[in-house]
Design a protein around this motif. Structure first.
Motif, PDB file in Angstrom:
ATOM      1  N   ASP A  46      -1.258  -5.476  -6.316  1.00 46.25           N
ATOM      2  CA  ASP A  46      -2.519  -4.739  -6.381  1.00 46.25           C
ATOM      3  C   ASP A  46      -2.880  -4.231  -5.002  1.00 46.25           C
ATOM      4  N   PRO A  47      -2.808  -2.928  -4.777  1.00 50.09           N
ATOM      5  CA  PRO A  47      -2.492  -1.870  -5.734  1.00 50.09           C
ATOM      6  C   PRO A  47      -0.996  -1.761  -6.001  1.00 50.09           C
ATOM      7  N   VAL A  48      -0.679  -1.107  -7.114  1.00 51.99           N
ATOM      8  CA  VAL A  48       0.717  -0.890  -7.488  1.00 51.99           C
ATOM      9  C   VAL A  48       1.234   0.428  -6.913  1.00 51.99           C
ATOM     10  N   GLY A  49       0.316   1.318  -6.560  1.00 56.21           N
ATOM     11  CA  GLY A  49       0.667   2.595  -5.954  1.00 56.21           C
ATOM     12  C   GLY A  49      -0.244   2.892  -4.789  1.00 56.21           C
ATOM     13  N   LEU A  50       0.313   3.450  -3.726  1.00 51.59           N
ATOM     14  CA  LEU A  50      -0.451   3.644  -2.501  1.00 51.59           C
ATOM     15  C   LEU A  50       0.068   4.866  -1.747  1.00 51.59           C
ATOM     16  N   HIS A  51      -0.850   5.671  -1.203  1.00 53.19           N
ATOM     17  CA  HIS A  51      -0.478   6.798  -0.351  1.00 53.19           C
ATOM     18  C   HIS A  51      -0.972   6.503   1.052  1.00 53.19           C
ATOM     19  N   VAL A  52      -0.063   6.566   2.029  1.00 57.14           N
ATOM     20  CA  VAL A  52      -0.398   6.302   3.434  1.00 57.14           C
ATOM     21  C   VAL A  52       0.246   7.365   4.314  1.00 57.14           C
ATOM     22  N   GLN A  53      -0.090   7.339   5.580  1.00 62.25           N
ATOM     23  CA  GLN A  53       0.482   8.264   6.552  1.00 62.25           C
ATOM     24  C   GLN A  53       1.629   7.582   7.308  1.00 62.25           C
ATOM     25  N   PRO A  54       2.564   8.364   7.856  1.00 63.96           N
ATOM     26  CA  PRO A  54       3.648   7.770   8.644  1.00 63.96           C
ATOM     27  C   PRO A  54       3.078   6.930   9.793  1.00 63.96           C
ATOM     28  N   GLY A  55       3.702   5.780  10.028  1.00 59.82           N
ATOM     29  CA  GLY A  55       3.243   4.869  11.067  1.00 59.82           C
ATOM     30  C   GLY A  55       2.243   3.848  10.570  1.00 59.82           C
ATOM     31  N   GLN A  56       1.906   3.903   9.298  1.00 58.10           N
ATOM     32  CA  GLN A  56       0.939   2.965   8.709  1.00 58.10           C
ATOM     33  C   GLN A  56       1.609   1.613   8.500  1.00 58.10           C
ATOM     34  N   THR A  57       0.877   0.552   8.773  1.00 57.94           N
ATOM     35  CA  THR A  57       1.364  -0.801   8.512  1.00 57.94           C
ATOM     36  C   THR A  57       0.885  -1.247   7.138  1.00 57.94           C
ATOM     37  N   ILE A  58       1.806  -1.779   6.360  1.00 55.10           N
ATOM     38  CA  ILE A  58       1.497  -2.323   5.038  1.00 55.10           C
ATOM     39  C   ILE A  58       1.622  -3.829   5.147  1.00 55.10           C
ATOM     40  N   ARG A  59       0.633  -4.523   4.618  1.00 57.12           N
ATOM     41  CA  ARG A  59       0.610  -5.993   4.681  1.00 57.12           C
ATOM     42  C   ARG A  59       0.494  -6.535   3.263  1.00 57.12           C
ATOM     43  N   TRP A  60       1.521  -7.264   2.826  1.00 53.54           N
ATOM     44  CA  TRP A  60       1.492  -7.936   1.532  1.00 53.54           C
ATOM     45  C   TRP A  60       0.960  -9.346   1.738  1.00 53.54           C
ATOM     46  N   VAL A  61       0.028  -9.765   0.898  1.00 55.28           N
ATOM     47  CA  VAL A  61      -0.549 -11.105   0.973  1.00 55.28           C
ATOM     48  C   VAL A  61      -0.443 -11.744  -0.408  1.00 55.28           C
ATOM     49  N   ASN A  62       0.118 -12.945  -0.456  1.00 54.45           N
ATOM     50  CA  ASN A  62       0.227 -13.655  -1.729  1.00 54.45           C
ATOM     51  C   ASN A  62      -1.113 -14.315  -2.051  1.00 54.45           C
ATOM     52  N   ARG A  63      -1.829 -13.745  -3.021  1.00 48.83           N
ATOM     53  CA  ARG A  63      -3.116 -14.290  -3.481  1.00 48.83           C
ATOM     54  C   ARG A  63      -2.977 -15.020  -4.815  1.00 48.83           C
ATOM     55  N   ASP A  64      -1.741 -15.282  -5.217  1.00 46.47           N
ATOM     56  CA  ASP A  64      -1.460 -15.982  -6.468  1.00 46.47           C
ATOM     57  C   ASP A  64      -1.289 -17.468  -6.158  1.00 46.47           C
ATOM     58  N   PRO A  65      -2.237 -18.309  -6.577  1.00 45.83           N
ATOM     59  CA  PRO A  65      -2.146 -19.733  -6.214  1.00 45.83           C
ATOM     60  C   PRO A  65      -1.012 -20.485  -6.911  1.00 45.83           C
ATOM     61  N   GLY A  66      -0.411 -19.872  -7.935  1.00 48.88           N
ATOM     62  CA  GLY A  66       0.594 -20.604  -8.699  1.00 48.88           C
ATOM     63  C   GLY A  66       2.021 -20.135  -8.548  1.00 48.88           C
ATOM     64  N   ASN A  67       2.286 -19.104  -7.745  1.00 50.04           N
ATOM     65  CA  ASN A  67       3.632 -18.548  -7.644  1.00 50.04           C
ATOM     66  C   ASN A  67       3.980 -18.140  -6.219  1.00 50.04           C
ATOM     67  N   SER A  68       5.271 -18.180  -5.930  1.00 51.19           N
ATOM     68  CA  SER A  68       5.804 -17.561  -4.723  1.00 51.19           C
ATOM     69  C   SER A  68       6.236 -16.150  -5.105  1.00 51.19           C
TER      70      SER A  68
END
Length: 170
Positions: A46-68
């Motif tokens: 979440d989100p499943v789709g994203l539009h960003v500009q070149p040089g943008q940093t994307i950070r994934w964070v696991n907010r699911d308490p029950g899964n890796s």
């Protein structure tokens, strides 16, 4: 002493310049959350789709308490998966993230980047990032056939991402 008209002209020019100026957001990471239902019956980015500009940093964070989860680029270097990121772009693989752990990448090459969660690709846990104005699109044919149908159906369209900027599905 400058005339009132001269001062207004300069002030108007400055205001127009400020309205046109848009500071770069490339230094601010954009977060994609890895989520899931408590019983493990449904997992998603979440989100499943994203539009960003070149040089943008994307950070994934696991907010699911029950899964890796992982954030893994579709690239032959990652488990011989099909190439679904721009030619010349660096592939990534976060490895398994436990709850509340994070992983970041900076996307510099314009194009479409498709990614997946290794243990949950077959549950449709995939996502798409459009960087800049894509000149190339993910390949179809054999690259598409190598993905599970549920994953192919879960990708938002590039047009939808470009129109909305952010696409959420839960």
């Amino acid at each position: 002493m400058p005339s009132r008209r001269h001062v207004l002209r300069i002030g108007g020019g400055l205001l127009a310049g400020l309205a046109w100026y848009r500071p770069s957001l490339a230094g601010e990471p954009v977060e994609i959350r890895m989520q899931g239902k408590a019983d493990g019956s449904h997992v998603w980015f979440d989100p499943v789709g994203l539009h960003v500009q070149p040089g943008q940093t994307i950070r994934w964070v696991n907010r699911d308490p029950g899964n890796s989860h992982t954030a893994t680029a579709y690239h032959p270097n990652n488990f011989e998966r099909p190439l679904r990121i721009p030619e010349g772009a660096e592939p990534w693989n976060s490895d398994y993230l436990l709850p509340n752990e994070a992983f970041s990448v900076m996307l510099r090459v314009e194009g479409v980047y498709d990614f997946f969660c290794i243990p949950h690709e077959h549950a449709g846990m995939v996502g798409r990032i459009v960087v800049g104005h894509p000149g190339s699109r993910p390949s179809g044919g054999s690259a598409a056939q190598a993905l599970p149908d549920i994953a192919l159906q879960a990708f938002p369209s590039i047009d939808e991402i470009m129109q909305r900027g952010t696409v959420r599905r839960t």
